[in-house]
Design an enzyme around this catalytic site. Structure first.
Site, PDB file in Angstrom:
ATOM      1  N   ASN A   1     -13.288   3.304  -1.041  1.00 14.17           N
ATOM      2  CA  ASN A   1     -12.358   2.192  -0.938  1.00 14.17           C
ATOM      3  C   ASN A   1     -12.901   1.338   0.201  1.00 14.17           C
ATOM      4  O   ASN A   1     -12.678   1.652   1.361  1.00 14.17           O
ATOM      5  CB  ASN A   1     -10.939   2.672  -0.650  1.00 14.17           C
ATOM      6  CG  ASN A   1      -9.950   1.524  -0.631  1.00 14.17           C
ATOM      7  OD1 ASN A   1     -10.322   0.380  -0.408  1.00 14.17           O
ATOM      8  ND2 ASN A   1      -8.682   1.839  -0.827  1.00 14.17           N
TER       9      ASN A   1
ATOM     10  N   HIS B   1     -15.089  -7.645  -0.603  1.00 12.67           N
ATOM     11  CA  HIS B   1     -15.176  -9.061  -0.945  1.00 12.67           C
ATOM     12  C   HIS B   1     -16.132  -9.836  -0.052  1.00 12.67           C
ATOM     13  O   HIS B   1     -16.298 -11.042  -0.236  1.00 12.67           O
ATOM     14  CB  HIS B   1     -13.783  -9.689  -0.859  1.00 12.67           C
ATOM     15  CG  HIS B   1     -12.698  -8.768  -1.306  1.00 12.67           C
ATOM     16  ND1 HIS B   1     -12.540  -8.397  -2.625  1.00 12.67           N
ATOM     17  CD2 HIS B   1     -11.756  -8.094  -0.614  1.00 12.67           C
ATOM     18  CE1 HIS B   1     -11.523  -7.545  -2.718  1.00 12.67           C
ATOM     19  NE2 HIS B   1     -11.038  -7.351  -1.511  1.00 12.67           N
TER      20      HIS B   1
ATOM     21  N   SER C   1      -4.054  -1.135  -4.323  1.00  7.44           N
ATOM     22  CA  SER C   1      -3.295  -2.228  -4.946  1.00  7.44           C
ATOM     23  C   SER C   1      -4.105  -2.830  -6.094  1.00  7.44           C
ATOM     24  O   SER C   1      -5.316  -2.630  -6.191  1.00  7.44           O
ATOM     25  CB  SER C   1      -2.982  -3.315  -3.910  1.00  7.44           C
ATOM     26  OG  SER C   1      -4.174  -3.975  -3.508  1.00  7.44           O
TER      27      SER C   1
ATOM     28  N   ASP D   1     -25.724  -3.437  -0.758  1.00  5.96           N
ATOM     29  CA  ASP D   1     -27.129  -3.031  -0.785  1.00  5.96           C
ATOM     30  C   ASP D   1     -27.298  -1.559  -0.409  1.00  5.96           C
ATOM     31  O   ASP D   1     -28.128  -0.864  -0.994  1.00  5.96           O
ATOM     32  CB  ASP D   1     -27.955  -3.907   0.148  1.00  5.96           C
ATOM     33  CG  ASP D   1     -28.132  -5.332  -0.379  1.00  5.96           C
ATOM     34  OD1 ASP D   1     -27.791  -5.588  -1.555  1.00  5.96           O
ATOM     35  OD2 ASP D   1     -28.602  -6.182   0.401  1.00  5.96           O
TER      36      ASP D   1
ATOM     37  N   TYR E   1       0.791  -1.229   0.000  1.00  9.21           N
ATOM     38  CA  TYR E   1       0.000   0.000   0.000  1.00  9.21           C
ATOM     39  C   TYR E   1       0.827   1.285   0.000  1.00  9.21           C
ATOM     40  O   TYR E   1       0.256   2.363  -0.094  1.00  9.21           O
ATOM     41  CB  TYR E   1      -0.943   0.014   1.208  1.00  9.21           C
ATOM     42  CG  TYR E   1      -1.877  -1.164   1.222  1.00  9.21           C
ATOM     43  CD1 TYR E   1      -2.923  -1.259   0.317  1.00  9.21           C
ATOM     44  CD2 TYR E   1      -1.707  -2.207   2.128  1.00  9.21           C
ATOM     45  CE1 TYR E   1      -3.781  -2.348   0.311  1.00  9.21           C
ATOM     46  CE2 TYR E   1      -2.561  -3.299   2.143  1.00  9.21           C
ATOM     47  CZ  TYR E   1      -3.590  -3.364   1.237  1.00  9.21           C
ATOM     48  OH  TYR E   1      -4.432  -4.440   1.228  1.00  9.21           O
TER      49      TYR E   1
ATOM     50  N   HIS F   1      -9.261   0.934  -5.371  1.00  8.72           N
ATOM     51  CA  HIS F   1      -8.340   0.077  -4.617  1.00  8.72           C
ATOM     52  C   HIS F   1      -6.917   0.521  -4.924  1.00  8.72           C
ATOM     53  O   HIS F   1      -6.556   0.682  -6.094  1.00  8.72           O
ATOM     54  CB  HIS F   1      -8.525  -1.395  -4.987  1.00  8.72           C
ATOM     55  CG  HIS F   1      -9.890  -1.891  -4.666  1.00  8.72           C
ATOM     56  ND1 HIS F   1     -10.274  -2.194  -3.374  1.00  8.72           N
ATOM     57  CD2 HIS F   1     -10.976  -2.073  -5.451  1.00  8.72           C
ATOM     58  CE1 HIS F   1     -11.540  -2.559  -3.391  1.00  8.72           C
ATOM     59  NE2 HIS F   1     -11.993  -2.490  -4.635  1.00  8.72           N
TER      60      HIS F   1
END
Length: 155
Positions: free
Chosen positions: A84, A90, A112, A97, A33, A110
């Protein structure tokens, strides 16, 4: 002075929302990062877009706090959102929602390149309801997302 105040009040607002562990930027896995902190990103974004857009920032390690903030921004009818979601990308149907139901145009960012990492990071619950995804550009992804949302909103 009145003209400057009127211009400031009429400026669009774009929100920058950061999820779990992003408060640890600069310290957590710098090989992935980098060394730039979240405060550094906020300072740089404010400097870059000063006078063009109001930027609001929020970071939380708690899913419910992120969802509550999305709801408040949706009610305020901001121009767009840069998010982010961190690891919630994930895993969180609830965050997905909330974003889908907000009617806010948002860009998922993101730092990375998630596709060069573990397999579980290749699936995003939030990307299908976004207007775009930026991955792997480092902190430049935040700048690109704000520029895109400004252009999209006509600002």
């Amino acid at each position: 002075l009145a003209g400057c105040l009127r211009d400031l009040l009429s400026m669009k607002t774009i929100a920058i929302l950061n999820g779990p562990n992003l408060d640890r930027l600069g310290k957590r896995e710098p090989e992935v990062y980098g060394r730039t902190t979240l405060q550094d990103i906020e300072t740089s974004l404010r400097a870059e877009f000063s006078g063009r857009v109001n930027l609001e920032f929020f970071q939380s390690n708690h899913e419910g706090a992120l969802i509550d903030r999305i709801s408040s921004w949706a009610d305020a009818k901001i121009a767009g959102l840069v998010i982010n979601p961190g690891g919630l990308t994930h895993t969180s149907v609830a965050l997905r929602d909330s974003l889908a139901g907000s009617d806010l145009p948002f860009v998922e960012v993101h730092i990375s390149n998630v596709y060069k990492r573990e397999e579980f990071r290749h699936r995003s619950f939030t990307a299908p309801v976004s207007v775009g995804v930026i991955t792997g550009l480092g902190i430049e992804g935040y700048f690109a997302a704000v520029r895109f949302l400004l252009q999209r909103s006509g600002a």
